[in-house]
Design an enzyme around this catalytic site. Structure first.
Site, short mmCIF file in Angstrom:
data_model
loop_
_atom_site.label_atom_id
_atom_site.label_comp_id
_atom_site.label_asym_id
_atom_site.label_seq_id
_atom_site.Cartn_x
_atom_site.Cartn_y
_atom_site.Cartn_z
CB THR A 152 -0.96 0.01 1.21
OG1 THR A 152 -0.22 -0.19 2.41
CG2 THR A 152 -2.01 -1.08 1.07
CE LYS A 174 0.17 -3.35 3.32
NZ LYS A 174 -0.63 -2.43 4.21
CB THR A 185 2.83 -6.64 11.70
OG1 THR A 185 2.78 -5.29 11.25
CG2 THR A 185 3.67 -7.43 10.74
CD GLU A 265 2.03 5.39 6.40
OE1 GLU A 265 1.71 6.03 7.42
OE2 GLU A 265 1.22 4.80 5.67
CG ASN A 384 -0.06 8.69 8.28
OD1 ASN A 384 -0.68 7.79 7.75
ND2 ASN A 384 1.19 8.59 8.67
#
Lengths: 389, 389
Positions: A152, A174, A185, A265, A384
């Site tokens: 993603t 992922k 996870t 991220e 985010n």
């Protein structure tokens, strides 16, 4: 070097149009046997996505011959209709595999995993043709394609392989955000050609995730979709001991967890919080997690600031056994805090690199644990605050 | 409009050179009586700053005639030497007040509060002269100067006043980061000229902080220095009922908590999380706090994204009583989630303003609670990655 490295597995990764831009978004992993053993661990979040509810049932059944995974939509918080979509995906996968195979596969032998935005229905008119295309393109060497199709916000696929004596464990995962698993996870499929019964598989997977994925706390946010599956084909004909299998599965999970942390991220740091001198392992994990979740510690490290006062303040919010005036803290090897007060000169701490080690000695016992996290950066906030829009 | 509004109090705010730039950094609040009643609540962090350890003792003694406060250093994690610094500050304040007054004051009647960086000793050679200067400049109308002297990263002073029938409650507070009090918030001094015994004062303060400061969770990080004191002079000669006093103190705390939230580091949103339909109040607070601490919810709101999926995922990490498929969520009045799935069009949600209300109906009972937080912004990361350097 992935889920198709062990004998007995085929995989596929195709683009079905779930993601904008035409990137691969449907993956399939098929276990051709002779065994179809499975173990699974799932998110501890009480808001569970439809595919988690489905796959928990499938794993309880004890036989998994295929895992179908999609990115581009989590199918979480989608109500009874979302669960029907997952069921239909499993049915469709089973039917397509049966017509392409020499043997019958039932929907109850197909695990389903989804990842992406929460709260939206999947476009079944694109997903189901994608599943058919994945069945068409199944190959012995397509593990890498499958790993790519489950990404993603990941910037790179995560795969691993660990060799045993005549048998192998392979894996893919992922996950880059909402990364604070409490049983697993995000999405991870592990495969092995070892011969192993269900209890051995389950014990190996639980002992592995307990000290790897469960101790990654990148952003404190637990997902609705976390799923880790271990599939066993028995194709090697070799039955390792329980300890051997557990050790290999742990090594595979550790490698994948490290890759998740490296690709989190917006992160600029990979931070290991080593808690030692704890009264017991639970205390050590509690302290490590409290520091891992503290936004002031995480922003300080983003700013290359070895702010041990914030670390100590985070330790102080736990119920772990320790005396406030007995705690030592080192950052990258420099003991900036001894006995709860300033010690070595903080300017000696080198935080210029990506790796950071925080070592906390509670002086309350002999237990220890390491929790891994990332810093809190501008890029995390940017990514985010713009993800769904 | 502050701590000197009630009768019987004097205050001062002076610059002692603890902060760079010459801003005021030492404040003093003196209760001239006739009463010297006190109640206090303190941080639940187990790593407590020296002034917290000292002031807890003083409050247990039951008499407080003065509170001396400094910004420019928290005196936390400074070991036994730091505690001696606090003790010396109280001794020095008591001696200076005694020589300037018609009555004797002991060090055990002087509360001390400190705020600023953790882990560094206070420069006593500047602080003690600052205390003497504060005693010199005490005035009946200097509450505003005191409120200014306790600021750290605050951009404006916080003061309040609430009028009773013939008596008054005044207050000041500071706090902009490390703002997730579990018994109090940062530094706050409340004064009243009401006549009230120690039990009445204590009950009023605890009932007030429980529903105000305790439910502010700006950044999830609990301070080592949080202190809230309520001083009573009795100078009005009026003894309100317990309920009347509690109501006024709650109103004062609520006003100050609102000001803290409005000035939180880097925040662009003030977010009220109203949890209704809970089985009990504890459940409501747990759910509210879990959403308040979720970085993905906070970044989404910074990005004006009514991401109810992230809200639901945060609710799912709690142990509160609810059924996953029964939860409703509204953002600024739009019910974007009903029964755990998408409902009204999220594009109807107006997030252009600074105020955000998230309403979560658990459909599990009749209890409710509101928790307040802020968003997670670039400015928060910037301010907290550069604070000590």
């Amino acid at each position: 070097m992935t889920v198709t490295t062990p004998e007995g597995f085929r995989a596929a990764g195709v683009a079905a149009g779930l993601k904008t831009g035409g990137a691969p978004d449907v993956a399939l992993v098929v276990n051709d046997g002779p065994d179809a053993g499975v173990a699974g661990v799932f998110t501890a979040n009480r808001i569970k996505a439809a595919p988690v509810l489905w796959t928990e049932q499938v794993v309880r059944g004890g036989i998994v011959r295929a895992v179908v995974l999609n990115s581009g939509g989590a199918n979480a918080c989608t109500g009874p209709a979302g669960f029907q979509d997952t069921h239909a995906t499993a049915e469709h996968t089973a039917a397509a595999l049966t017509s392409a195979s020499a043997y019958q596969i039932g929907a109850g032998e197909v695990a389903v995993c989804s990842t992406g935005l929460i709260g939206e229905r999947l476009p079944m008119d694109r997903l189901l043709p994608g599943v058919a295309a994945a069945v068409e393109s199944l190959g012995d060497n397509s593990g890498a394609a499958a790993a790519e199709a489950i990404m993603t916000t990941d910037t790179r696929p995560k795969t691993t392989v660990v060799a045993g004596a005549g048998w192998t464990v392979g894996g893919m995962a992922k996950g880059a955000g909402m990364l604070a698993p409490a049983m697993a996870t995000m999405l991870c499929v592990l495969t092995t050609d070892a011969v192993a019964g269900p209890e051995t598989l389950d014990a190996a997977l639980r002992s592995a995730t307990r000290v790897t994925f469960d101790r990654v706390d990148s952003d404190g946010c637990m997902s609705t979709n976390d799923t880790v599956l271990l599939l066993a084909s028995g194709a090697s004909g070799v039955a390792p001991s329980e300890a051997e299998l557990a050790s290999a599965v742990t090594a595979a999970c550790h490698d994948l967890a490290r890759q998740l942390l490296a690709d989190a991220e917006g992160a600029t740091k990979e931070i290991a919080i080593e808690v030692v001198g704890a009264a017991d392992e639970d205390d050590a994990v509690e302290v490590g997690r409290s520091v891992a979740r503290n936004n002031l510690v995480k922003t300080a490290l983003f700013g290359n600031d070895p702010n041990w006062g914030r670390i100590l303040a985070a330790v102080g919010t736990t119920a772990a056994a320790f005396e406030p005036d007995a705690v030592d803290v080192a950052v990258n090897g420099i003991w900036v805090c001894r006995s709860g007060a300033a010690a070595e000169d903080r300017s000696k701490v080198d935080l210029s690199g990506r790796d950071v080690t925080i070592r906390i000695d509670l002086h309350a016992g002999a237990a220890e644990a390491t929790v891994w996290t990332n810093d809190l950066s501008h890029a995390y906030v940017h990514e985010n605050s713009a993800y769904s829009t």
